[in-house]
Design an enzyme around this catalytic site. Sequence first.
Site, PDB file in Angstrom:
ATOM      1  N   TYR A  57       0.866  -1.174   0.000  1.00 43.36           N
ATOM      2  CA  TYR A  57       0.000   0.000   0.000  1.00 43.36           C
ATOM      3  C   TYR A  57       0.906   1.228   0.000  1.00 43.36           C
ATOM      4  O   TYR A  57       1.435   1.641   1.023  1.00 43.36           O
ATOM      5  CB  TYR A  57      -0.917  -0.013   1.226  1.00 43.36           C
ATOM      6  CG  TYR A  57      -1.804   1.203   1.369  1.00 43.36           C
ATOM      7  CD1 TYR A  57      -2.407   1.782   0.264  1.00 43.36           C
ATOM      8  CD2 TYR A  57      -2.038   1.765   2.623  1.00 43.36           C
ATOM      9  CE1 TYR A  57      -3.219   2.895   0.396  1.00 43.36           C
ATOM     10  CE2 TYR A  57      -2.850   2.883   2.766  1.00 43.36           C
ATOM     11  CZ  TYR A  57      -3.442   3.438   1.647  1.00 43.36           C
ATOM     12  OH  TYR A  57      -4.250   4.547   1.773  1.00 43.36           O
ATOM     13  N   ASP A  62      -2.339  -1.270  -4.024  1.00 42.40           N
ATOM     14  CA  ASP A  62      -2.663   0.122  -4.336  1.00 42.40           C
ATOM     15  C   ASP A  62      -1.354   0.894  -4.373  1.00 42.40           C
ATOM     16  O   ASP A  62      -0.770   1.199  -3.338  1.00 42.40           O
ATOM     17  CB  ASP A  62      -3.607   0.672  -3.266  1.00 42.40           C
ATOM     18  CG  ASP A  62      -3.923   2.140  -3.457  1.00 42.40           C
ATOM     19  OD1 ASP A  62      -3.415   2.750  -4.424  1.00 42.40           O
ATOM     20  OD2 ASP A  62      -4.659   2.700  -2.622  1.00 42.40           O
TER      21      ASP A  62
END
Length: 249
Positions: free
Chosen positions: A103, A142
């Site tokens: 992330y 992400d």
Amino acid sequence: MRFISWNVNGLRAAVKKGFEDIFWSLNADFFCLQETKLQEGQIELDLPGYECYWSYAEKKGYSGTAIFTKHTPVSVRRNIPGHETEGRAVTLEYEDFYLVCVYTPNSQDSLKRIDYRMSWEDDFRTYLVELDKSKPVIACGDMNVAHEEIDLKNPDTNHFNPGFSDEERGKFTELLDAGFIDSFRALYPDKRDAYSWWSYRAAARSRNVGWRIDYFVVSERLKDNIKDAYILPEILGSDHCPVGLDILW
């Protein structure tokens, strides 16, 4: 093998929106999560047949990553060197490859965290390159950047915004140049309107005004092993949708 990655924007919230039904329907060998937003012991999931590996942020309700897998790893690493406090990575080592769930830090409004983001990008690239020296790498998550203009609906009006700044896009290019490929673009170089994140504002999702910021980045030598790479925009429960990768071994 099937790999799924999803920024759930709060796992406890996602569970209330049907996460477990979605989880089972996708039947992944590896299910990677970002932005779990919880600490150890704050959730109980009944996922028989899966082992769970978590990385928690020190700050409560912030960041966090996890991998649920059917396959017992050789080793587990949490975070990357120099970035141990925000729970932004989990690495599972297997006999034939490394799997990294990540992330990436958001640069925030007015790019006020861009210096930290640049430091992270350099350290993360170095980390993947070191792993890649011993065996191929599958990195997913992400990554908080739309790499090219085709990867977001409105590139002109977002040019200097976080996630589409020249600095962030340049670092993603550096990552690919270091021996990796964007699996989705490798298969679908010209596919438009393929997004994985939409703002909650202005009915962006229903109008498909989105960004592709969730990726499977893999070692170049795995290119011929890729069966498919895909985005699942029909799956709700977060402002992101899951993305997937099917690989033949």
